[in-house]
Scaffold this motif. Structure first.
Motif, PDB file in Angstrom:
ATOM      1  N   UNK A  85      55.658  31.962  55.741  1.00  0.00           N
ATOM      2  CA  UNK A  85      54.477  31.566  55.161  1.00  0.00           C
ATOM      3  C   UNK A  85      53.836  33.015  55.013  1.00  0.00           C
ATOM      4  N   UNK A  86      53.879  33.955  55.637  1.00  0.00           N
ATOM      5  CA  UNK A  86      53.139  35.292  55.529  1.00  0.00           C
ATOM      6  C   UNK A  86      53.636  35.947  54.104  1.00  0.00           C
ATOM      7  N   UNK A  87      55.134  36.072  53.853  1.00  0.00           N
ATOM      8  CA  UNK A  87      55.463  36.628  52.557  1.00  0.00           C
ATOM      9  C   UNK A  87      55.048  35.878  51.286  1.00  0.00           C
ATOM     10  N   UNK A  88      54.916  34.470  51.663  1.00  0.00           N
ATOM     11  CA  UNK A  88      54.749  33.574  50.395  1.00  0.00           C
ATOM     12  C   UNK A  88      53.395  33.898  50.156  1.00  0.00           C
ATOM     13  N   UNK A  89      52.507  33.986  50.900  1.00  0.00           N
ATOM     14  CA  UNK A  89      51.242  34.247  50.459  1.00  0.00           C
ATOM     15  C   UNK A  89      50.972  35.466  49.835  1.00  0.00           C
ATOM     16  N   UNK A 142      56.779  19.564  63.005  1.00  0.00           N
ATOM     17  CA  UNK A 142      56.010  20.847  63.147  1.00  0.00           C
ATOM     18  C   UNK A 142      55.391  21.451  62.037  1.00  0.00           C
ATOM     19  N   UNK A 143      54.396  22.058  62.122  1.00  0.00           N
ATOM     20  CA  UNK A 143      53.879  22.548  60.928  1.00  0.00           C
ATOM     21  C   UNK A 143      53.480  24.156  61.274  1.00  0.00           C
ATOM     22  N   UNK A 144      53.797  25.062  60.267  1.00  0.00           N
ATOM     23  CA  UNK A 144      53.307  26.264  60.220  1.00  0.00           C
ATOM     24  C   UNK A 144      52.678  26.754  59.201  1.00  0.00           C
ATOM     25  N   UNK A 145      51.451  27.386  59.296  1.00  0.00           N
ATOM     26  CA  UNK A 145      50.735  27.679  57.999  1.00  0.00           C
ATOM     27  C   UNK A 145      49.976  29.080  58.038  1.00  0.00           C
ATOM     28  N   UNK A 146      50.109  29.870  56.997  1.00  0.00           N
ATOM     29  CA  UNK A 146      49.243  31.058  57.015  1.00  0.00           C
ATOM     30  C   UNK A 146      48.598  31.183  55.800  1.00  0.00           C
ATOM     31  N   UNK A 147      47.171  31.770  56.097  1.00  0.00           N
ATOM     32  CA  UNK A 147      46.346  32.053  54.884  1.00  0.00           C
ATOM     33  C   UNK A 147      45.970  33.385  54.769  1.00  0.00           C
ATOM     34  N   UNK A 148      45.904  33.814  53.624  1.00  0.00           N
ATOM     35  CA  UNK A 148      45.607  35.352  53.409  1.00  0.00           C
ATOM     36  C   UNK A 148      44.273  35.365  52.588  1.00  0.00           C
ATOM     37  N   UNK A 149      43.143  35.952  53.076  1.00  0.00           N
ATOM     38  CA  UNK A 149      42.311  35.913  52.282  1.00  0.00           C
ATOM     39  C   UNK A 149      41.466  37.427  52.289  1.00  0.00           C
ATOM     40  N   UNK A 150      41.315  38.169  51.070  1.00  0.00           N
ATOM     41  CA  UNK A 150      40.825  39.392  51.089  1.00  0.00           C
ATOM     42  C   UNK A 150      42.183  40.395  51.778  1.00  0.00           C
ATOM     43  N   UNK A 151      41.486  41.081  52.863  1.00  0.00           N
ATOM     44  CA  UNK A 151      42.349  41.934  53.726  1.00  0.00           C
ATOM     45  C   UNK A 151      42.840  41.172  55.067  1.00  0.00           C
ATOM     46  N   UNK A 152      42.221  39.948  55.186  1.00  0.00           N
ATOM     47  CA  UNK A 152      42.659  39.296  56.528  1.00  0.00           C
ATOM     48  C   UNK A 152      43.727  38.041  56.336  1.00  0.00           C
ATOM     49  N   UNK A 153      44.272  37.885  57.548  1.00  0.00           N
ATOM     50  CA  UNK A 153      45.395  36.814  57.607  1.00  0.00           C
ATOM     51  C   UNK A 153      45.132  35.931  58.761  1.00  0.00           C
ATOM     52  N   UNK A 154      45.182  34.910  58.594  1.00  0.00           N
ATOM     53  CA  UNK A 154      45.116  33.894  59.452  1.00  0.00           C
ATOM     54  C   UNK A 154      46.195  33.097  59.675  1.00  0.00           C
ATOM     55  N   UNK A 176      43.969  35.282  42.939  1.00  0.00           N
ATOM     56  CA  UNK A 176      44.798  35.828  44.067  1.00  0.00           C
ATOM     57  C   UNK A 176      44.258  36.280  45.326  1.00  0.00           C
ATOM     58  N   UNK A 177      43.015  36.129  45.588  1.00  0.00           N
ATOM     59  CA  UNK A 177      42.317  36.754  46.955  1.00  0.00           C
ATOM     60  C   UNK A 177      42.298  35.584  48.043  1.00  0.00           C
ATOM     61  N   UNK A 178      42.749  34.437  47.666  1.00  0.00           N
ATOM     62  CA  UNK A 178      42.817  33.263  48.726  1.00  0.00           C
ATOM     63  C   UNK A 178      43.975  32.602  48.827  1.00  0.00           C
TER      64      UNK A 178
END
Length: 367
Positions: free
Chosen positions: A269-273, A40-52, A340-342
């Motif tokens: 993943x959210x904390x690490x981003x 299984x895989x889990x991934x989080x992306x933070x870009x600007x003020x948005x999180x996906x 640091x924005x992406x």
């Protein structure tokens, strides 16, 4: 192994995928990893003020429970960036200098078989130019902790830094200090010990006080001897072999003291981003120390290495900063752009197949 892959809707999709760029390539890369054999895989992306976020595959091979975007996992060598950050903060405060020798802070500790702490600086620990042998490469350590039989017998053993150093120092160094580059987990065992000597506190307490609490990294911890993962989490799997064949073992519970400052931490993943974004944006280090962290050396590979952080140029020319982390049953990578924005953090709950690098390429290059 055939997996009943359960693809789930992103749990952290606070921003529509198209708002800051198309994540379709990232989705495809995540599913390709599962098709390649990753449970299984889990991934989080933070870009600007948005999180996906996105997940694929399973977190439990027995029940078929899917992975969660909120899963805690063993961040392994991503811990090195935290340790390096604390040492650089101590330098900024005038408590030490990266040009200090290891001997000054740990007298008599690094001696034997050609190792000499009087000739090695703290900077050389952090950028892996010390030449100190990696204890993970010691045959005795591997036999005791990394084979199927050895792991099952010793997975809950408590190891001290002195135990880990003993494995390293019974081998000869890779080279004289400063003459070349070789990744060695022993460097960060020593770096964590220096933090403790300089502050009088456990290195994990300093990481909590200086990084985890100020950034509100609520899913990040330095677990010490805690063998279980906080909830929510998935099971972690390994072949406990150098091949991708053979039986699959559930290795979720283990004593992370075997990694100590080189890779003990747990996060999501959210904390690490959030961490890497804050670091590259100058929230954790003064400009002088951040510049020093980003002064890289050649690794004769696909990336350059600074002080606890790597720099890679992707196929599309984008430069990203961060670290990979591998420990029994877990394979992770966290990367962010220069500003640091992406940022992206990804974890596999299996350690024998798949490419976290392919997911990084997909997110930052769209392919």
């Amino acid at each position: 192994m055939a997996l009943s892959a359960a693809l789930v809707t992103p749990a952290l999709a606070a921003t529509p995928a198209g708002a800051h760029g198309d994540h379709d390539a990232t989705r495809r890369a995540v599913r390709a990893a599962v098709a390649d054999g990753v449970p299984g895989v889990t991934v989080t992306v933070r870009r600007g003020h948005g999180t996906w976020a996105d997940t694929a595959g399973v977190g439990n091979l027995k029940t078929g429970k899917p992975r969660s975007a909120h899963d805690h996992y063993r961040a392994a060598s991503i811990s090195k960036t935290f340790v390096a950050t604390v040492l650089l903060q101590l330098e900024a405060e005038g408590e030490l200098s990266l040009d200090d020798t290891v001997e000054r802070w740990l007298p008599g500790v690094v001696r034997g078989n050609g190792h000499d702490g009087r000739e090695i600086t703290l900077r050389q620990l952090l950028d892996h130019t010390s030449g100190i042998f990696d204890y993970l490469e010691d045959r005795g350590f591997q036999q005791t902790y990394m084979t199927a039989d050895g792991f099952q017998e010793h997975r809950f053993d408590r190891a001290t830094p002195e135990d880990l150093l003993a494995f390293a120092l019974r081998n000869k160094p890779y080279f004289a200090p400063g003459e070349s580059w070789e990744y060695s987990n022993t460097n960060y065992v020593l770096a964590a010990q220096v933090i403790e000597k300089a502050t009088g506190n456990a290195y994990g307490d300093e990481i909590r006080r200086r990084i985890i609490d100020p950034l509100h990294l609520t899913s990040t911890s330095v677990p010490g001897n805690r063998t279980t993962l906080p909830k929510p989490s998935s099971r972690a799997y390994s072949k406990l072999a150098r091949t991708a064949t053979g039986p699959t073992y559930d290795v979720t519970e283990l004593n992370p003291s075997l990694a100590y400052g080189s890779g003990e931490m747990v996060s999501d993943s959210a904390d690490l981003t959030r961490f890497y974004s804050a670091l590259l944006r100058g929230r954790l280090l003064p400009p002088e120390q951040l510049k020093a962290m980003k002064a890289t050396v050649d690794t004769n590979g696909t990336y350059r290495y600074g002080l606890g952080i790597a720099n890679a140029e992707l196929s599309c020319g984008v430069h990203v900063w961060g670290h990979a982390g591998g420990i029994t049953g877990s394979n992770s990578m966290a990367m962010t752009t220069e500003d640091g924005r992406h940022s992206l953090a990804v974890n596999f709950n299996g350690d024998w197949s798949g490419s976290t690098g392919a997911i990084v390429e997909a997110e930052f290059c769209g392919k």
